[in-house]
Motif scaffolding. Sequence first.
Motif, PDB file in Angstrom:
ATOM      1  N   ALA A 360       0.823  -1.216   0.000  1.00 56.14           N
ATOM      2  CA  ALA A 360       0.000   0.000   0.000  1.00 56.14           C
ATOM      3  C   ALA A 360       0.850   1.257   0.000  1.00 56.14           C
ATOM      4  O   ALA A 360       0.377   2.334  -0.368  1.00 56.14           O
ATOM      5  CB  ALA A 360      -0.929  -0.001   1.213  1.00 56.14           C
ATOM      6  N   LEU A 361       2.115   1.120   0.431  1.00 52.65           N
ATOM      7  CA  LEU A 361       3.044   2.255   0.437  1.00 52.65           C
ATOM      8  C   LEU A 361       4.055   2.166  -0.690  1.00 52.65           C
ATOM      9  O   LEU A 361       5.062   2.875  -0.697  1.00 52.65           O
ATOM     10  CB  LEU A 361       3.774   2.326   1.779  1.00 52.65           C
ATOM     11  CG  LEU A 361       2.931   2.678   3.004  1.00 52.65           C
ATOM     12  CD1 LEU A 361       3.808   2.679   4.259  1.00 52.65           C
ATOM     13  CD2 LEU A 361       2.258   4.044   2.826  1.00 52.65           C
ATOM     14  N   GLY A 362       3.795   1.254  -1.630  1.00 56.09           N
ATOM     15  CA  GLY A 362       4.702   1.112  -2.760  1.00 56.09           C
ATOM     16  C   GLY A 362       5.870   0.185  -2.520  1.00 56.09           C
ATOM     17  O   GLY A 362       6.854   0.237  -3.261  1.00 56.09           O
ATOM     18  N   VAL A 363       5.774  -0.673  -1.492  1.00 57.31           N
ATOM     19  CA  VAL A 363       6.843  -1.642  -1.215  1.00 57.31           C
ATOM     20  C   VAL A 363       6.232  -3.048  -1.257  1.00 57.31           C
ATOM     21  O   VAL A 363       6.014  -3.686  -0.218  1.00 57.31           O
ATOM     22  CB  VAL A 363       7.505  -1.390   0.155  1.00 57.31           C
ATOM     23  CG1 VAL A 363       8.748  -2.277   0.312  1.00 57.31           C
ATOM     24  CG2 VAL A 363       7.866   0.073   0.321  1.00 57.31           C
ATOM     25  N   PRO A 364       5.927  -3.564  -2.435  1.00 51.09           N
ATOM     26  CA  PRO A 364       5.327  -4.899  -2.531  1.00 51.09           C
ATOM     27  C   PRO A 364       6.287  -5.973  -2.024  1.00 51.09           C
ATOM     28  O   PRO A 364       7.511  -5.869  -2.188  1.00 51.09           O
ATOM     29  CB  PRO A 364       5.054  -5.057  -4.026  1.00 51.09           C
ATOM     30  CG  PRO A 364       6.031  -4.127  -4.689  1.00 51.09           C
ATOM     31  CD  PRO A 364       6.164  -2.965  -3.766  1.00 51.09           C
ATOM     32  N   GLY A 365       5.717  -6.988  -1.392  1.00 52.26           N
ATOM     33  CA  GLY A 365       6.537  -8.080  -0.872  1.00 52.26           C
ATOM     34  C   GLY A 365       6.888  -7.959   0.585  1.00 52.26           C
ATOM     35  O   GLY A 365       7.335  -8.927   1.204  1.00 52.26           O
ATOM     36  N   LEU A 366       6.673  -6.777   1.182  1.00 56.38           N
ATOM     37  CA  LEU A 366       7.002  -6.560   2.593  1.00 56.38           C
ATOM     38  C   LEU A 366       5.728  -6.562   3.425  1.00 56.38           C
ATOM     39  O   LEU A 366       4.794  -5.808   3.150  1.00 56.38           O
ATOM     40  CB  LEU A 366       7.737  -5.232   2.782  1.00 56.38           C
ATOM     41  CG  LEU A 366       8.110  -4.853   4.225  1.00 56.38           C
ATOM     42  CD1 LEU A 366       9.058  -5.886   4.831  1.00 56.38           C
ATOM     43  CD2 LEU A 366       8.723  -3.452   4.267  1.00 56.38           C
ATOM     44  N   ILE A 401      11.524 -10.793  -2.488  1.00 52.62           N
ATOM     45  CA  ILE A 401      12.041  -9.983  -3.595  1.00 52.62           C
ATOM     46  C   ILE A 401      11.133 -10.156  -4.808  1.00 52.62           C
ATOM     47  O   ILE A 401      10.791 -11.284  -5.197  1.00 52.62           O
ATOM     48  CB  ILE A 401      13.493 -10.386  -3.921  1.00 52.62           C
ATOM     49  CG1 ILE A 401      14.394 -10.078  -2.711  1.00 52.62           C
ATOM     50  CG2 ILE A 401      13.997  -9.651  -5.155  1.00 52.62           C
ATOM     51  CD1 ILE A 401      15.829 -10.542  -2.877  1.00 52.62           C
ATOM     52  N   GLN A 402      10.734  -9.055  -5.406  1.00 53.81           N
ATOM     53  CA  GLN A 402       9.719  -9.070  -6.453  1.00 53.81           C
ATOM     54  C   GLN A 402      10.265  -9.147  -7.872  1.00 53.81           C
ATOM     55  O   GLN A 402       9.527  -9.501  -8.795  1.00 53.81           O
ATOM     56  CB  GLN A 402       8.837  -7.823  -6.329  1.00 53.81           C
ATOM     57  CG  GLN A 402       8.138  -7.692  -4.983  1.00 53.81           C
ATOM     58  CD  GLN A 402       7.123  -8.795  -4.764  1.00 53.81           C
ATOM     59  OE1 GLN A 402       6.138  -8.903  -5.475  1.00 53.81           O
ATOM     60  NE2 GLN A 402       7.370  -9.635  -3.763  1.00 53.81           N
ATOM     61  N   GLN A 403      11.526  -8.812  -8.084  1.00 52.37           N
ATOM     62  CA  GLN A 403      12.057  -8.801  -9.439  1.00 52.37           C
ATOM     63  C   GLN A 403      13.567  -8.988  -9.411  1.00 52.37           C
ATOM     64  O   GLN A 403      14.186  -8.965  -8.344  1.00 52.37           O
ATOM     65  CB  GLN A 403      11.693  -7.498 -10.155  1.00 52.37           C
ATOM     66  CG  GLN A 403      12.161  -6.247  -9.433  1.00 52.37           C
ATOM     67  CD  GLN A 403      11.620  -4.977 -10.086  1.00 52.37           C
ATOM     68  OE1 GLN A 403      10.978  -5.022 -11.127  1.00 52.37           O
ATOM     69  NE2 GLN A 403      11.894  -3.833  -9.474  1.00 52.37           N
ATOM     70  N   GLY A 404      14.144  -9.180 -10.591  1.00 56.29           N
ATOM     71  CA  GLY A 404      15.590  -9.354 -10.677  1.00 56.29           C
ATOM     72  C   GLY A 404      16.004 -10.811 -10.573  1.00 56.29           C
ATOM     73  O   GLY A 404      15.182 -11.734 -10.573  1.00 56.29           O
ATOM     74  N   GLY A 410      12.656 -15.278  -0.380  1.00 55.30           N
ATOM     75  CA  GLY A 410      11.906 -14.749   0.757  1.00 55.30           C
ATOM     76  C   GLY A 410      12.649 -14.851   2.070  1.00 55.30           C
ATOM     77  O   GLY A 410      13.394 -15.814   2.311  1.00 55.30           O
ATOM     78  N   THR A 411      12.441 -13.864   2.919  1.00 56.72           N
ATOM     79  CA  THR A 411      13.032 -13.840   4.255  1.00 56.72           C
ATOM     80  C   THR A 411      11.919 -13.637   5.280  1.00 56.72           C
ATOM     81  O   THR A 411      11.056 -12.773   5.095  1.00 56.72           O
ATOM     82  CB  THR A 411      14.058 -12.697   4.404  1.00 56.72           C
ATOM     83  OG1 THR A 411      15.080 -12.849   3.415  1.00 56.72           O
ATOM     84  CG2 THR A 411      14.692 -12.707   5.787  1.00 56.72           C
TER      85      THR A 411
END
Length: 442
Positions: A360-366, A401-404, A410-411
């Motif tokens: 919701a704050l632009g940090v997907p995956g967290l 981690i969403q990309q790369g 995952g942690t």
Amino acid sequence: MNKSTLALAVAVGVLAQQAGAAGFIEDSKASVSSRTMYFNNDNRDGGADQKETAEGLKFDYLSGFTQGTVGFGIDAQALVGIHLDGGKGHHPYPSSFFPSDSDGSAASEWSRASANVKARFSKTEAHLGGALQPNMPILVANDSRLLPQTFEGGTISSKEIDNVTFNVGQLEHAAGRASSNSTGLAVAGGTEESNQFRYAGADWKVTKDLTLQYYHANLKDYYKQDFLGLVHVWPIGTNQSFKTDLRYFDSSSDGKNGDAGYQFNNNGGFAKTPGEVDNKTWSAMFTYTLGGNAFLLGHQRVNDDGGFVYLNQGSVVNDNRRSEEAGGASFYLFTDSMINGFVRAGENTTFGQYSYDFAALGVPGLKASAAYLYGDNIKAKNGTSPDQSEWERDLRVDYTIQQGVLKGFGTTLRHGTYRGSDTGIASQDQTRLIFNYTYSFL
């Protein structure tokens, strides 16, 4: 050779003749999953602490189905656990995190492999083998340590009727999360094996927002259990909803339950009839979601006659010794928390959780969450001492981690604190640091 193993061998022979059929290979999937876990259990009452690190590897192969009115396939799984470090004196014996050598120290590694054959007709699938991981209200396979718990038997799932999923099956053995071998089935305290856990049930999606559930299960010579469930989601508005989750279990004694070897320890608490299953448990959970925020509040009540019951093979005697490494289990209640279960006779538990999705704050995956559970009115084991109480606080942070290059890595960091008042359960501070990664190559 037991019946399930013989049937599996015959089915594999048949599949070998059809493996070249279109669909069997083309729709196959294969992956290798890695889980590295640091497990630290600080016993605050002076008992032995546990500090261990281990690496788990899981290979999964899921075939497609052969062509024809009835399609056939096979699923295979191989598991390997490698002990990395435990620190001298920090591997408790026995342990459901990692197997132990004969001297009580951690084994250097352990492994097991299993497979299922499967068949599909219309919208019905059947699975037979030893790599089953059920996830239903009356049985939840445990995956809270290094490697998953698996079951052996046969299951059928059918969606022939729109919006209804039927599930039936019979399970005969289980392989624990820290065991290379399988054992028969039992409950906590039961030292005799039962090779028959039968269940049947259905999930009915009445509307897109309302689901009703009913299941019946029977572990021969231990218990019978009925479950009723209701899940309703009210979509209030954009990114806003209110979820209601109601669960009710009614469990009673079956067959030899209460006889020597077939007793239930009632989670270490009171029982109206010692050694026998006699329990009714209900819980109600309500979750309000707004954007990335989720607020959960609920209450659970265990009746006074005995504790909540579920499959747990940790007390089974196998090869003249207890199979503690086969122990460790999950159950379908919110109070199945990081350290404790809150399911002893008479216990009233109020619980809450706040979680936030940073997408919701632009940090997907967290994601992060904090939960608190408080249980009281626990009946003392002798039935006459003052009631007991306990509480637990759990904190959790997850990031994927969403990309790369490391997409999907995952942690998870979890920390739990448990304290009890004369409950017989040691006060603990527990920390788990987990790294997960899955590589799919088909």
